[in-house]
Design a protein around this motif. Structure first.
Motif, PDB file in Angstrom:
ATOM      1  N   ASP A 157       0.850  -1.185   0.000  1.00  0.00           N
ATOM      2  CA  ASP A 157       0.000   0.000   0.000  1.00  0.00           C
ATOM      3  C   ASP A 157       0.892   1.245   0.000  1.00  0.00           C
ATOM      4  N   TYR A 158       1.191   1.752  -1.193  1.00  0.00           N
ATOM      5  CA  TYR A 158       2.105   2.885  -1.295  1.00  0.00           C
ATOM      6  C   TYR A 158       1.481   4.190  -0.803  1.00  0.00           C
ATOM      7  N   GLU A 159       0.163   4.239  -0.659  1.00  0.00           N
ATOM      8  CA  GLU A 159      -0.483   5.447  -0.139  1.00  0.00           C
ATOM      9  C   GLU A 159      -0.434   5.513   1.384  1.00  0.00           C
ATOM     10  N   TYR A 171      15.876   6.606   6.258  1.00  0.00           N
ATOM     11  CA  TYR A 171      17.131   6.768   5.544  1.00  0.00           C
ATOM     12  C   TYR A 171      16.947   6.743   4.028  1.00  0.00           C
ATOM     13  N   ARG A 172      15.736   6.710   3.543  1.00  0.00           N
ATOM     14  CA  ARG A 172      15.475   6.752   2.114  1.00  0.00           C
ATOM     15  C   ARG A 172      14.325   7.718   1.845  1.00  0.00           C
ATOM     16  N   ASN A 173      14.297   8.260   0.619  1.00  0.00           N
ATOM     17  CA  ASN A 173      13.227   9.162   0.210  1.00  0.00           C
ATOM     18  C   ASN A 173      12.044   8.345  -0.293  1.00  0.00           C
ATOM     19  N   ASN A 174      10.871   8.615   0.255  1.00  0.00           N
ATOM     20  CA  ASN A 174       9.656   7.913  -0.137  1.00  0.00           C
ATOM     21  C   ASN A 174       8.550   8.851  -0.606  1.00  0.00           C
ATOM     22  N   GLU A 175       8.839  10.136  -0.654  1.00  0.00           N
ATOM     23  CA  GLU A 175       7.817  11.104  -1.036  1.00  0.00           C
ATOM     24  C   GLU A 175       7.250  10.838  -2.429  1.00  0.00           C
ATOM     25  N   GLN A 176       8.060  10.249  -3.310  1.00  0.00           N
ATOM     26  CA  GLN A 176       7.652  10.037  -4.702  1.00  0.00           C
ATOM     27  C   GLN A 176       6.663   8.902  -4.864  1.00  0.00           C
ATOM     28  N   LEU A 177       6.508   8.061  -3.847  1.00  0.00           N
ATOM     29  CA  LEU A 177       5.700   6.857  -4.002  1.00  0.00           C
ATOM     30  C   LEU A 177       4.228   7.169  -4.277  1.00  0.00           C
ATOM     31  N   ASN A 178       3.670   8.120  -3.557  1.00  0.00           N
ATOM     32  CA  ASN A 178       2.255   8.441  -3.741  1.00  0.00           C
ATOM     33  C   ASN A 178       2.041   9.871  -4.219  1.00  0.00           C
ATOM     34  N   LYS A 179       3.075  10.468  -4.777  1.00  0.00           N
ATOM     35  CA  LYS A 179       2.986  11.850  -5.254  1.00  0.00           C
ATOM     36  C   LYS A 179       2.390  11.871  -6.659  1.00  0.00           C
ATOM     37  N   LYS A 180       1.399  12.732  -6.866  1.00  0.00           N
ATOM     38  CA  LYS A 180       0.785  12.826  -8.184  1.00  0.00           C
ATOM     39  C   LYS A 180       1.698  13.590  -9.142  1.00  0.00           C
TER      40      LYS A 180
END
Length: 246
Positions: A157-159, A171-180
């Motif tokens: 569930d990436y949202e 320690y990792r960037n995850n903002e892109q996972l559910n970004k429109k």
């Protein structure tokens, strides 16, 4: 004479000499170019192409990712009026995107990839050389793209990834996972090399490897936004079938 005035006069003297050399060189080469055009009949060809893409997105700050596979297909037109020079225009359906690399984060049980479907329109300078039967070529020029749609394929569930207990965070960037996607228009530079085989009098096959470097961002990039850069990059391997119609 003052030093500044002396240097100014010397500069204009050198400029006149260089201008004279350029004019002389132009006077020699221009007639030769005109003669070369007169000796070579224009060539116009159309064709179809298809192939595969390997894509990533250049993020800043960095995102742990790997290449994702896609496809490309479309129509092409080529016009040559000189012996070694021409233009190629294409209208393609092209897939780009990226895949998250969770192996680097020691979480290989997760998978995530994002695919962008574009209509891409490159206009390329076409430089070719070789024999009538087999020719090498180099293509280079601008490309614009219009995103038709985008899709996400993931096994989590990436949202709501923050609620997953063993999901790598901190320690990792995850903002892109559910970004429109903020920007559906893309532009950049495309360059490729390849070889063309004449199979009949007016028919040929062109095998090309091409690299696309996007100059636009898919996400907003103001100082208030998370990503300063999010640019498409892709490698395309295609086979093109061309028919000379003129």
């Amino acid at each position: 004479m003052k030093p500044i005035a002396r240097r100014t006069m010397m500069f204009f003297r050198r400029l006149r000499v260089q201008a004279g050399l350029i004019a002389a060189l132009f006077g020699v080469l221009f007639p030769a170019a005109v003669m070369g055009q007169r000796e070579y009949s224009p060539n116009f060809a159309v064709g179809v192409k298809g192939g595969a893409t390997l894509s990533t997105v250049s993020f800043s700050p960095e995102v742990h990712q790997k290449m994702t596979q896609g496809l490309t297909m479309g129509l092409a037109a080529r016009y040559t009026e000189e012996k070694f020079f021409g233009l190629i225009a294409e209208i393609n359906f092209t897939q780009r995107g990226w895949a998250e690399d969770f192996v680097e984060d020691e979480a290989p049980q997760f998978s995530y990839s994002r695919t962008f479907n574009y209509i891409s329109i490159p206009l390329l300078t076409h430089i070719y050389f070789g024999s009538p039967k087999v020719k090498g070529f180099v293509n280079l020029g601008p490309e614009v793209s219009f995103m038709l749609s985008n899709s996400i394929k993931a096994n989590f569930d990436y949202e709501d990834y923050k609620s997953i207990p063993d999901f790598p965070q901190g320690y990792r960037n995850n903002e892109q996972l559910n970004k429109k996607i903020d920007r559906t228009f893309d532009y950049g530079i495309a360059g490729g090399v390849g070889v063309e085989f004449l199979i009949k009098r007016r028919h040929s096959l062109m095998l090309e490897g091409r690299y696309y470097f996007g100059l636009g961002n898919i996400f907003n990039d103001s100082k208030r936004d998370y990503f300063a850069a999010s640019r498409n990059q892709s490698i395309e391997i295609t086979l093109k079938y061309m028919i000379r119609v003129r």
